[in-house]
Design a protein around this motif. Sequence first.
Motif, mmCIF file in Angstrom:
data_model
loop_
_atom_site.group_PDB
_atom_site.id
_atom_site.type_symbol
_atom_site.label_atom_id
_atom_site.label_comp_id
_atom_site.label_asym_id
_atom_site.label_seq_id
_atom_site.Cartn_x
_atom_site.Cartn_y
_atom_site.Cartn_z
ATOM 1 N N ALA A 75 23.565 31.199 41.082
ATOM 2 C CA ALA A 75 24.529 32.233 41.451
ATOM 3 C C ALA A 75 23.905 33.217 42.432
ATOM 4 O O ALA A 75 22.731 33.578 42.318
ATOM 5 N N VAL A 76 24.698 33.638 43.409
ATOM 6 C CA VAL A 76 24.307 34.677 44.358
ATOM 7 C C VAL A 76 25.192 35.885 44.097
ATOM 8 O O VAL A 76 26.423 35.766 44.038
ATOM 9 N N TYR A 77 24.573 37.054 43.926
ATOM 10 C CA TYR A 77 25.306 38.288 43.653
ATOM 11 C C TYR A 77 25.176 39.218 44.854
ATOM 12 O O TYR A 77 24.078 39.435 45.365
ATOM 13 N N ASP A 100 29.122 43.280 43.377
ATOM 14 C CA ASP A 100 30.580 43.301 43.404
ATOM 15 C C ASP A 100 31.197 41.906 43.393
ATOM 16 O O ASP A 100 32.201 41.672 42.732
ATOM 17 N N ILE A 101 30.602 40.992 44.155
ATOM 18 C CA ILE A 101 31.160 39.647 44.281
ATOM 19 C C ILE A 101 30.042 38.626 44.153
ATOM 20 O O ILE A 101 28.910 38.874 44.585
ATOM 21 N N GLY A 102 30.344 37.498 43.521
ATOM 22 C CA GLY A 102 29.334 36.470 43.305
ATOM 23 C C GLY A 102 29.808 35.118 43.812
ATOM 24 O O GLY A 102 31.013 34.862 43.948
ATOM 25 N N PHE A 103 28.841 34.244 44.078
ATOM 26 C CA PHE A 103 29.119 32.898 44.584
ATOM 27 C C PHE A 103 28.272 31.901 43.793
ATOM 28 O O PHE A 103 27.092 32.137 43.550
ATOM 29 N N LYS A 104 28.878 30.794 43.405
ATOM 30 C CA LYS A 104 28.134 29.747 42.708
ATOM 31 C C LYS A 104 28.811 28.419 42.989
ATOM 32 O O LYS A 104 29.877 28.127 42.452
ATOM 33 N N ARG A 105 28.188 27.640 43.892
ATOM 34 C CA ARG A 105 28.809 26.428 44.405
ATOM 35 C C ARG A 105 30.215 26.749 44.929
ATOM 36 O O ARG A 105 30.338 27.644 45.749
ATOM 37 N N THR A 106 31.265 26.097 44.475
ATOM 38 C CA THR A 106 32.585 26.369 45.056
ATOM 39 C C THR A 106 33.273 27.589 44.456
ATOM 40 O O THR A 106 34.337 27.989 44.923
ATOM 41 N N SER A 107 32.682 28.181 43.435
ATOM 42 C CA SER A 107 33.313 29.315 42.751
ATOM 43 C C SER A 107 32.938 30.644 43.399
ATOM 44 O O SER A 107 31.782 30.877 43.745
ATOM 45 N N VAL A 108 33.935 31.507 43.536
ATOM 46 C CA VAL A 108 33.738 32.875 44.014
ATOM 47 C C VAL A 108 34.325 33.790 42.949
ATOM 48 O O VAL A 108 35.492 33.661 42.581
ATOM 49 N N PHE A 167 46.546 44.122 43.284
ATOM 50 C CA PHE A 167 45.212 43.530 43.167
ATOM 51 C C PHE A 167 45.082 42.793 41.835
ATOM 52 O O PHE A 167 45.676 43.185 40.829
ATOM 53 N N SER A 168 44.285 41.732 41.835
ATOM 54 C CA SER A 168 44.030 40.955 40.620
ATOM 55 C C SER A 168 42.537 40.910 40.357
ATOM 56 O O SER A 168 41.727 40.968 41.285
ATOM 57 N N THR A 169 42.183 40.766 39.094
ATOM 58 C CA THR A 169 40.775 40.655 38.737
ATOM 59 C C THR A 169 40.543 39.365 37.970
ATOM 60 O O THR A 169 41.499 38.687 37.567
ATOM 61 N N ASP A 170 39.298 38.999 37.793
ATOM 62 C CA ASP A 170 38.969 37.801 37.025
ATOM 63 C C ASP A 170 39.232 38.057 35.541
ATOM 64 O O ASP A 170 39.226 39.201 35.073
ATOM 65 N N ALA A 326 40.239 35.256 40.201
ATOM 66 C CA ALA A 326 41.399 35.746 40.946
ATOM 67 C C ALA A 326 41.572 35.020 42.272
ATOM 68 O O ALA A 326 42.697 34.777 42.719
ATOM 69 N N ILE A 327 40.471 34.639 42.910
ATOM 70 C CA ILE A 327 40.548 34.032 44.242
ATOM 71 C C ILE A 327 41.198 32.653 44.215
ATOM 72 O O ILE A 327 41.701 32.170 45.237
ATOM 73 N N THR A 328 41.216 31.991 43.051
ATOM 74 C CA THR A 328 41.774 30.641 42.995
ATOM 75 C C THR A 328 43.285 30.624 43.190
ATOM 76 O O THR A 328 43.864 29.569 43.458
ATOM 77 N N GLU A 329 43.945 31.778 43.052
ATOM 78 C CA GLU A 329 45.379 31.833 43.330
ATOM 79 C C GLU A 329 45.654 31.519 44.796
ATOM 80 O O GLU A 329 46.705 30.986 45.150
ATOM 81 N N ASN A 330 44.718 31.880 45.656
ATOM 82 C CA ASN A 330 44.776 31.551 47.086
ATOM 83 C C ASN A 330 43.359 31.169 47.494
ATOM 84 O O ASN A 330 42.631 31.972 48.080
ATOM 85 N N ASN A 331 42.975 29.943 47.150
ATOM 86 C CA ASN A 331 41.570 29.564 47.250
ATOM 87 C C ASN A 331 41.072 29.586 48.688
ATOM 88 O O ASN A 331 41.836 29.429 49.636
ATOM 89 N N TRP A 332 39.775 29.768 48.821
ATOM 90 C CA TRP A 332 39.179 30.027 50.132
ATOM 91 C C TRP A 332 38.946 28.768 50.954
ATOM 92 O O TRP A 332 38.668 28.855 52.149
#
Length: 385
Positions: A75-77, A100-108, A167-170, A326-332
Amino acid sequence: MKHTQLAWLIALSLGLAACGGSSSDSSTDVDTGVGTDDSTDSGTDDTDSGTDDTSNEEGSIYGPFSTGTTSEPVAVYFDLDTQSQVTLTDEEAASDTQWDIGFKRTSVFLNTHQETPVSLYFTGNNADFFDDEGNAIADSFLNATVDSELDDYLAVSASDIPDDTEFSTDSDSQVIGTTFYNYDTTTHVVSAAEDVYYIVSSDDNYTKFNVTDIVTEGYGMGEISLTVMHQSVLDGQTEFAEAVTVTANLVGCTEPAYIDFDLQQAVTADDAWDITIPCSDGAGEFAINLADDALVLRTDADTYSGVDEAAAAYYGFSSETVSEYAITENNWYYYDSTTHLLYSQFGVYLIKAGDTVFKMQITSYYDEEGTSGSYSFRSDALSAE
């Protein structure tokens, strides 16, 4: 394989996270990563010439930040206030309020441990990437570049910030949770949800089960019956065996009930159990907990007659608690089934962290060598309330 009670650890984590906003006085190591990536959208050879090692103007690209491999993800924070990577272990990140935001493979994912959880809003800037039915237009994704989508990013300003309610949160949800029973709010009668099935992966074997009967005791469960269909991979079985009924009696209980799927019977806490039903005030709680090393999949009666061991990794097994981002509603990203590459949709997201709203656009999932899981993105503050 025994279930470990972690309530005090969770309480400690929540206590540590109860104060502080997006910024923190933490001495955690940070890395800005500004201008270190000259790659563009995934799978293309275009380069971005608008950044350098010292640039911090609007639209600057941060990254690439590696999130490891599929077999060993990392994970990258990232702290949007300082536009810097925060070096944390996953355990530290679970209570840290700086990132504030993290990344782990395809997940944000977003930091939900701040006093006000970080939240996200999608601007819908790239609606032309989709047809009238909402299907992705492949060419739009494949032909988009860092340069071609910069104007979309720069066009987003503070005037585009919606009300907080947009706004939506995880959030977290449970695979089993309350889905194994039905509650009639009129009659207050609890009954088994017999049409809901679960497949548990545990001890290198698989077991399909459903709850067939619940007898209440006061406000709890006095008895619960399960239909258990076991598949012993170790014995060469490729399908679930005939159903066996297993019943746990919890009337007057003083400790949880435990069930071992290999033996298909109730056992004690000292045995190699797979699921447990907690006990409270002389009756079972309306909960089914998994052993720490078990994974679960919710399904129905007919979809699976067995688990193909070679393909088990693709069935969707998970821990009991799963995160909904939250980002999966409109995935990147857009997945190209021909090249098996991920292409950024260059969507512009607004991220509210503390009192500040930032805009962000993911520009690539690959580094210059084509290594996947290497995120690059743009990010700038739009406002401070």
